[in-house]
Design an enzyme around this catalytic site. Sequence first.
Site, PDB file in Angstrom:
ATOM      1  N   CYS A  33      30.564  37.260  38.055  1.00  0.00           N
ATOM      2  CA  CYS A  33      31.527  37.251  36.940  1.00  0.00           C
ATOM      3  C   CYS A  33      32.940  37.146  37.493  1.00  0.00           C
ATOM      4  O   CYS A  33      33.531  38.144  37.913  1.00  0.00           O
ATOM      5  CB  CYS A  33      31.366  38.523  36.106  1.00  0.00           C
ATOM      6  SG  CYS A  33      32.569  38.644  34.781  1.00  0.00           S
ATOM      7  N   CYS A  93      35.620  39.224  35.658  1.00  0.00           N
ATOM      8  CA  CYS A  93      35.550  40.675  35.932  1.00  0.00           C
ATOM      9  C   CYS A  93      36.144  41.011  37.304  1.00  0.00           C
ATOM     10  O   CYS A  93      36.749  42.069  37.481  1.00  0.00           O
ATOM     11  CB  CYS A  93      34.116  41.172  35.932  1.00  0.00           C
ATOM     12  SG  CYS A  93      33.106  40.586  34.591  1.00  0.00           S
ATOM     13  N   ASP A  94      35.920  40.139  38.274  1.00  0.00           N
ATOM     14  CA  ASP A  94      36.235  40.498  39.662  1.00  0.00           C
ATOM     15  C   ASP A  94      37.470  39.808  40.233  1.00  0.00           C
ATOM     16  O   ASP A  94      37.831  40.048  41.389  1.00  0.00           O
ATOM     17  CB  ASP A  94      35.019  40.180  40.555  1.00  0.00           C
ATOM     18  CG  ASP A  94      33.824  41.035  40.178  1.00  0.00           C
ATOM     19  OD1 ASP A  94      34.047  42.194  39.772  1.00  0.00           O
ATOM     20  OD2 ASP A  94      32.688  40.562  40.262  1.00  0.00           O
TER      21      ASP A  94
END
Length: 311
Positions: free
Chosen positions: A134, A137-138
């Site tokens: 993701c 997200c990261d």
Amino acid sequence: MTAQDIVIVGSGPAGLSAAIYASRAGLHTLVVERGAPGGKMRVTESICNYPGFPDCITGPELVRQMRRQVEKLGVSIDRFTVQSIVRDDDDYFILEGPEGRLKTRAVIIASGTGPRPLGVEGEKRLAGKGVSYCAVCDAENFRGKDVAVVGGGDSAVKEAIYLTGYARSVVVIHRRGELRATQALQEEAFANDRLSFVWHSVVEKVLGDQQVKGIAIKNVQTGAQRILPVQALVVYVGNQPLTQPVEGLVELDQNGFIITDENMCTNVPGLYAAGDVRRKMLRDIVTAVSDGALAALSAKNYITRLNTKVS
Ligand code: NAP
């Protein structure tokens, strides 16, 4: 145990759309979700192909609007991880999970898909330590780092472009010589001078002890192997359907997707599937919301038939 008319498993666009249509059709409706509502929209930076938003909309904003619409109808979205679905003697479905049991006349499976892993050495061990599924997200963790993205589809290309806003360098590794991604995304990617491509290549191994230190790649045409010294590997090689609770109950295709007819009916009366989890040509928000609406209508017709039989 109070019985619902319908339980919708999953709160991505298919599940939320199903909830709107089921509730408006007068069904006592519950949405269950194992994580935060919204599905993959939650981690999509911008959505530019959903009609009505010519200037694009962020995923979280679209989730907020859909969720508001559902909650305004009085439908609740409960945290519940469905582990199994069985039918009882009275033709109700029983959904079981760590949170308890739910009883319902009809079920819509809108559980979507999860990332497909590459399955190479070091990937599992370094997941969360530089290996990611993701980008949104990261991305913050990848600021200033050299990042490799594997895959050539819409997800890989879109997220690689996104990562160029954070990483020092982003390289896309694709097993063929042309991308699968849509033309618009390809043009955007090729115009981005912070993005480079390694063609005809596969990742063989992820290197590092506590953190990703590099990846071993191989050119599938020449057989040449080399190490790319990246600190992160983002994997976008497609998705696998999340069907564990209905395995053995419902018919799946050879890739594990639920088989439905055009009205989202599965081979089990009262059980419907909508969105990415079902076998279909285009997995997208616009087709997911359409699936959800049809599944709700099919469920409504099924329940009406049951009630007519009973009375
Ligand atoms: P996808 O379209 O299935 O693409 C998967 C990519 O991974 C392909 O390029 C494939 O290569 C490659 N691949 C598969 N297995 C591999 C392996 N073992 N090693 C290396 N590469 C491998 O998946 P996706 O990109 O996640 O997209 C899923 C669906 O969501 C699609 O319908 C897509 O259009 C949609 N989507 C839309 C948007 C949007 O903005 N409209 C954004 C994201 C996703 P080959 O090309 O050689 O098969």
